[in-house]
Write an enzyme that holds these catalytic residues in place. Sequence first.
Site, PDB file in Angstrom:
ATOM      1  N   TYR A 165      59.089  29.268  57.686  1.00 37.56           N
ATOM      2  CA  TYR A 165      60.549  29.274  57.761  1.00 37.56           C
ATOM      3  C   TYR A 165      61.048  30.655  58.192  1.00 37.56           C
ATOM      4  CZ  TYR A 165      65.458  29.276  56.583  1.00 37.56           C
ATOM      5  OH  TYR A 165      66.813  29.421  56.667  1.00 37.56           O
ATOM      6  N   ARG A 207      69.600  24.560  49.153  1.00 35.54           N
ATOM      7  CA  ARG A 207      68.601  24.847  50.193  1.00 35.54           C
ATOM      8  C   ARG A 207      67.956  26.201  49.889  1.00 35.54           C
ATOM      9  NH1 ARG A 207      70.750  27.922  54.172  1.00 35.54           N
ATOM     10  NH2 ARG A 207      69.518  26.959  55.819  1.00 35.54           N
ATOM     11  N   ARG A 216      67.122  38.284  47.912  1.00 34.96           N
ATOM     12  CA  ARG A 216      68.464  38.661  47.466  1.00 34.96           C
ATOM     13  C   ARG A 216      69.361  37.449  47.251  1.00 34.96           C
ATOM     14  NH1 ARG A 216      71.927  40.908  52.092  1.00 34.96           N
ATOM     15  NH2 ARG A 216      71.879  38.660  52.467  1.00 34.96           N
ATOM     16  N   PHE A 252      68.592  50.986  66.527  1.00 36.58           N
ATOM     17  CA  PHE A 252      68.941  49.577  66.387  1.00 36.58           C
ATOM     18  C   PHE A 252      67.936  48.837  65.486  1.00 36.58           C
ATOM     19  CE2 PHE A 252      68.124  45.231  67.869  1.00 36.58           C
ATOM     20  CZ  PHE A 252      69.376  44.643  67.711  1.00 36.58           C
TER      21      PHE A 252
END
Length: 821
Positions: A533, A607, A597, A690
């Site tokens: 996932y 979910r 978290r 970034f």
Amino acid sequence: VLAQAISQRPRACGSAAAMQSAQAEEGAVWKADGMSQDDFMLKDECIVVNYMDEVVGHDNKYNCHKFVPGQPRGILHRAFSVMLFDAEGRLLIQQRAASKITFPNVWTNTCCSHPLHGMSCREVDSPQEIAKGDHMGVKYAAVRKLRHELGIPASELHASRFKFMTRVHYWAADTGTHGSDAPWGEHEIDHLLLYRLKPGEVLNISEHPEEVRAVRWVSREDLRKAMDGSDSGLAAEMPLWSPWFRIIASRFLDLWWADLDVAFSTSKYVDTKAIHRFDTAEEHHGGAGRAGPFLSDLAGAESTAWKESGDAKRRKVVLDAQRDDQKLGFMNRGKIASGASSVKQGAYGKVPTHSTSKMDQLMRPLEVAAALRFKFFGLLENNLKKACDDPDIAFCDDMLKKVSRSFAAVIQQLPDGMCLDIAIFYLVLRALDTVEDDMTFYIGREHEKEAELRTFGAKRLTDIACSIKGVGEGDERTLVEKFGGVSRVFKTLPKKSQDVIMDITEQMGAGMAEYAAADLGQGTVDKAAYDRYCHMVAGLVGEGLSRLFVARGLESEALLGQGEHVWPFCADPNKQPSNLGLANSMGLFLQKCNIIRDYLEDYVDGRAFWPQTIWKKHAITGDLGEFARPTAHGAGVRLPMKGEGGKVVAKGVGTQALMCLNELVADALELVPDSLEYLERLHTPSIYRFCAIPQVMAMATLVACFDNPKLFTGVVKIRKGLTARLIIGTVDGPDAVHWWFTQLAKEVSKSVASGSCVGAGGEIGQRLAVACQRIEDRTRARARLCERQRMCKALAAFGTVALAAAAVVGIQQGRLGRALR
């Protein structure tokens, strides 16, 4: 499953002799000698059940009876109530002792208590045994407690002579004893048992003073007059009655008593299927968890579903209602001293957010200075602004600021062209994520959601007039409603950039659709599904970013290589060196931090992603929501609570939730070396910033979540001032980034070394220590360079100030000399 497994143990306890034999063969025997009420509450393990009276686990009596924020109705468990009659038809009732923790001094039925988990003479009944109406577990428990409370020898009772009648589901806060903020109460599915003595049969009764204050034989008429107050003398002698016995007496007992011979000799009044649900009188509502009426409405919905659609529909209605009520308790958990006051999180705002107080933030001057510097001095250049004359690009820039918040600036500072690629990539995936996250719009039409996710790239990204109505909340809803603006800018990007964005969008949409169809109410099935996932929603992002960097010629193909973790969803590195393994490790680290978290928000949404093979090792029930109960994450000990409830919840409290949390933190920390390796392969400073900013912020978030019980009561966020310091650190370069990783890893390793975190002395503590040591080893050298640079800057600043001060002093001395002359 638990009930079936336990039911395979032999049962041969129909008589006192048989009970003693079984106890001798099977092990521990329940003993009351030298035990106080406190001891029983800690030692006895109640059988935790769901609303269908199916066994889901066990917990101590203290935890089951705590009515506190987070579990406002306590923990539902199995109970029994005995109504014992003599041969003349009189009922034996008792007054509970003043020392009882819940409902002391009230009059009630003969005996009311709990079958227990782990008894040598098994007291756990399976659904199949209950369906037959002759389940023996509660009957053995009744024999045990009648002996304990009333001193009736086991030889004078026979378990098989107890007559099971039906079940009652009720709850009641003990507000009469403990006031409106009562931290104690009862929430039980009560198995009602009748027992009748034969003519000439006499029981030897000797009340236990810490259990029973008085006993009395009453007729049916006397009981009615005492309870309804029509006989003032009886009412004065017996003024207080238990809430469960009021239900039993008014709803069932009087009918059975009027036809006692038939009640005992036939099955006319026996009901093995129904579970009769009642809210108690309003005086027993409230408590420290502020619980209100619920069961009476559920009973009506259950009855309708059962009549119209049968057992399967009834079961679904009941268990869905239980989950909804439990989630409501998690979200509205009262005032916890740790400060979960805000109820906004992202666009959906379903659980509290733990925010730092202004005073706490002001006490950290370095963070305050960093926040001011970041806000007023503009550390990062906005290269996207140059193209905002185009209204579509201006729309994308505006949406980027709204849906990505502080991260927008990190995208905008990328080189020309690259910043637009990444902005569109981010907005496309944010729109896709908005569709996936919406748990209400597609209810009953889940197949439409799956189709939307699978075709999002081909259908939406190519539609310059695209508009998706009714999906998402807040700014995300605006984004998908006006998605055509994003699609129009997408079509202006270079062909290579378009190909990468389209490919990743289609792969991610297919992966999201796969998981949208899965039952994730209790998390992913196992660790492999958890990793997969994370790959689908974050590893693919890492792949896309890396490919875009290389496509623009800003980074080398070394970025596309393999790290130390070998992933089953990446190509064999021996056959395909540029298999994007390293990029996946970076993405998985970020996503695992988010999943850790967001435990409570994800569970409430239905979910969740914590892998079952990990959390079930630590849970004592079969529900991932167990960890949100204050009794599972150290509330009152690790997490302070105000008032009497804080003292109560600390007794017998468990820390299994923190044990599971720390194992997941260890699993995430083991990905940090690959994340650091990815950063080291970057050459363009703005791309480094970034990528480094989310990595170092994820590390800080992970450390904030580590061993933190607040995670189970809301969303844990790092301080805004700390966020500013972290961003400034990435602007300062790789040495500062390594310094932050070193400092954050040290926080965890110190907690493990001192033994202050849960699991420090075991396998989990060892994994944490090794992971942190590897991070420190990897970052130590450059962290020291950063410290030297900071020291040199500090010395230079000090020297400048000293020279200026000396100059001022010299000037003043010169002026003084001239004046004296």
